[in-house]
Design a protein around this motif. Structure first.
Motif, PDB file in Angstrom:
ATOM      1  N   GLY A 189       0.850  -1.178   0.000  1.00 54.16           N
ATOM      2  CA  GLY A 189       0.000   0.000   0.000  1.00 54.16           C
ATOM      3  C   GLY A 189       0.889   1.231   0.000  1.00 54.16           C
ATOM      4  N   VAL A 190       0.262   2.403  -0.065  1.00 47.21           N
ATOM      5  CA  VAL A 190       1.007   3.659  -0.090  1.00 47.21           C
ATOM      6  C   VAL A 190       0.599   4.472   1.133  1.00 47.21           C
ATOM      7  N   ALA A 191       1.591   4.940   1.886  1.00 43.06           N
ATOM      8  CA  ALA A 191       1.325   5.713   3.096  1.00 43.06           C
ATOM      9  C   ALA A 191       2.080   7.037   3.055  1.00 43.06           C
ATOM     10  N   VAL A 192       1.468   8.062   3.630  1.00 45.86           N
ATOM     11  CA  VAL A 192       2.133   9.350   3.841  1.00 45.86           C
ATOM     12  C   VAL A 192       2.264   9.528   5.345  1.00 45.86           C
ATOM     13  N   VAL A 193       3.494   9.763   5.807  1.00 43.25           N
ATOM     14  CA  VAL A 193       3.772   9.999   7.220  1.00 43.25           C
ATOM     15  C   VAL A 193       3.917  11.507   7.393  1.00 43.25           C
ATOM     16  N   ALA A 194       3.312  12.056   8.456  1.00 43.17           N
ATOM     17  CA  ALA A 194       3.342  13.506   8.670  1.00 43.17           C
ATOM     18  C   ALA A 194       3.574  13.829  10.136  1.00 43.17           C
ATOM     19  N   ALA A 195       4.238  14.962  10.377  1.00 42.69           N
ATOM     20  CA  ALA A 195       4.486  15.416  11.748  1.00 42.69           C
ATOM     21  C   ALA A 195       4.564  16.942  11.761  1.00 42.69           C
ATOM     22  N   ARG A 196       4.363  17.499  12.961  1.00 40.03           N
ATOM     23  CA  ARG A 196       4.457  18.949  13.170  1.00 40.03           C
ATOM     24  C   ARG A 196       5.279  19.195  14.425  1.00 40.03           C
ATOM     25  N   HIS A 197       6.190  20.163  14.323  1.00 35.16           N
ATOM     26  CA  HIS A 197       6.892  20.667  15.503  1.00 35.16           C
ATOM     27  C   HIS A 197       6.859  22.180  15.405  1.00 35.16           C
ATOM     28  N   GLY A 198       6.129  22.809  16.306  1.00 32.66           N
ATOM     29  CA  GLY A 198       5.938  24.258  16.216  1.00 32.66           C
ATOM     30  C   GLY A 198       5.207  24.595  14.931  1.00 32.66           C
ATOM     31  N   TRP A 199       5.763  25.503  14.162  1.00 34.14           N
ATOM     32  CA  TRP A 199       5.142  25.908  12.890  1.00 34.14           C
ATOM     33  C   TRP A 199       5.591  25.032  11.729  1.00 34.14           C
ATOM     34  N   GLU A 200       6.578  24.173  11.966  1.00 34.22           N
ATOM     35  CA  GLU A 200       7.124  23.349  10.880  1.00 34.22           C
ATOM     36  C   GLU A 200       6.314  22.069  10.715  1.00 34.22           C
ATOM     37  N   VAL A 201       5.765  21.876   9.525  1.00 34.69           N
ATOM     38  CA  VAL A 201       4.964  20.702   9.203  1.00 34.69           C
ATOM     39  C   VAL A 201       5.624  20.009   8.017  1.00 34.69           C
ATOM     40  N   ARG A 202       5.811  18.701   8.127  1.00 32.61           N
ATOM     41  CA  ARG A 202       6.429  17.935   7.039  1.00 32.61           C
ATOM     42  C   ARG A 202       5.664  16.628   6.834  1.00 32.61           C
ATOM     43  N   GLY A 203       5.710  16.146   5.596  1.00 31.57           N
ATOM     44  CA  GLY A 203       5.129  14.860   5.264  1.00 31.57           C
ATOM     45  C   GLY A 203       5.993  14.193   4.207  1.00 31.57           C
ATOM     46  N   MET A 204       5.936  12.878   4.148  1.00 30.47           N
ATOM     47  CA  MET A 204       6.679  12.138   3.131  1.00 30.47           C
ATOM     48  C   MET A 204       5.961  10.841   2.814  1.00 30.47           C
ATOM     49  N   THR A 205       6.090  10.410   1.567  1.00 26.89           N
ATOM     50  CA  THR A 205       5.563   9.117   1.160  1.00 26.89           C
ATOM     51  C   THR A 205       6.518   8.049   1.681  1.00 26.89           C
TER      52      THR A 205
ATOM     53  N   SER B 289      13.489  15.550   5.048  1.00 23.68           N
ATOM     54  CA  SER B 289      13.114  16.755   5.809  1.00 23.68           C
ATOM     55  C   SER B 289      12.128  16.429   6.928  1.00 23.68           C
ATOM     56  N   LEU B 290      11.422  15.320   6.827  1.00 21.71           N
ATOM     57  CA  LEU B 290      10.495  14.905   7.879  1.00 21.71           C
ATOM     58  C   LEU B 290      11.222  14.484   9.151  1.00 21.71           C
ATOM     59  N   TRP B 291      12.386  13.846   9.022  1.00 21.27           N
ATOM     60  CA  TRP B 291      13.023  13.222  10.181  1.00 21.27           C
ATOM     61  C   TRP B 291      13.234  14.183  11.350  1.00 21.27           C
ATOM     62  N   PRO B 292      13.898  15.354  11.190  1.00 18.43           N
ATOM     63  CA  PRO B 292      14.119  16.198  12.376  1.00 18.43           C
ATOM     64  C   PRO B 292      12.813  16.704  12.997  1.00 18.43           C
ATOM     65  N   VAL B 293      11.794  16.893  12.187  1.00 14.34           N
ATOM     66  CA  VAL B 293      10.495  17.347  12.704  1.00 14.34           C
ATOM     67  C   VAL B 293       9.846  16.236  13.518  1.00 14.34           C
ATOM     68  N   LEU B 294       9.811  15.034  12.981  1.00 21.14           N
ATOM     69  CA  LEU B 294       9.213  13.897  13.689  1.00 21.14           C
ATOM     70  C   LEU B 294       9.996  13.594  14.967  1.00 21.14           C
TER      71      LEU B 294
END
Length: 161
Positions: free
Chosen positions: A22-38, A61-66
């Motif tokens: 299947g296909v998943a998008v992982v997302a996270a937010r830290h403060g104002w920074e929001v990132r997602g990746m397939t 770019s998701l890793w440091p935010v997550l």
């Protein structure tokens, strides 16, 4: 077709292209920074406690935010959301489904969303293996999953969802 003398990592990439998922998008937010990746590496681990894992490249770019956030979502994509997958795989496109503004950002139109708290992180070569404890699940019924196989998107054939 057998390829002669490719590197072991290229052989592994070729072999894994034959494993449908299947296909998943992982997302996270830290403060104002929001990132997602397939994510191409995602699976369930345990039902008690409810654990999943996702593998994230340390250069993403998701890793440091997550890592700072400690919470993230895993959004399982449904058929017709190839554009969303491509967008979060680094191919910015118009018309993709945006992440919402919740504390833990998510895709409203995902087939299912798992809201997770980071339970453990393990090194995995170029990646971090993130084990998440599922705290909440949101389901959108009546849809079929988006599938990825042999470096392309596919759809289930026949039957009801």
């Amino acid at each position: 077709m057998e390829v002669t003398n490719p590197t072991l990592s290229e052989q592994l990439r070729q072999a894994m292209s034959h494993w449908p998922s299947g296909v998943a998008v992982v997302a996270a937010r830290h403060g104002w920074e929001v990132r997602g990746m397939t994510a191409s590496s995602f699976t369930s681990v345990s039902l008690e406690p409810p654990l999943i894992l996702v593998c994230i490249n340390r250069t993403a770019s998701l890793w440091p935010v997550l890592e700072k956030a400690g919470r993230f979502s895993v959004n399982l994509l449904k058929e017709g959301h190839e554009h969303t997958s491509a967008h979060f795989a680094g191919q910015p496109l118009e018309g993709y489904a945006p992440l919402n503004e919740e504390e833990v950002p998510a895709l409203e139109e995902a087939l299912a969303t798992l809201y997770c708290r980071t339970w453990a992180v393990y090194p995995g070569g170029t990646h971090q293996i993130v084990v998440g404890e599922v705290e909440r699940v949101r389901l959108n019924r009546g849809e079929r999953p988006l599938l990825y196989w042999n470096r392309g998107y596919h759809r289930l054939k026949g039957g009801e969802p």
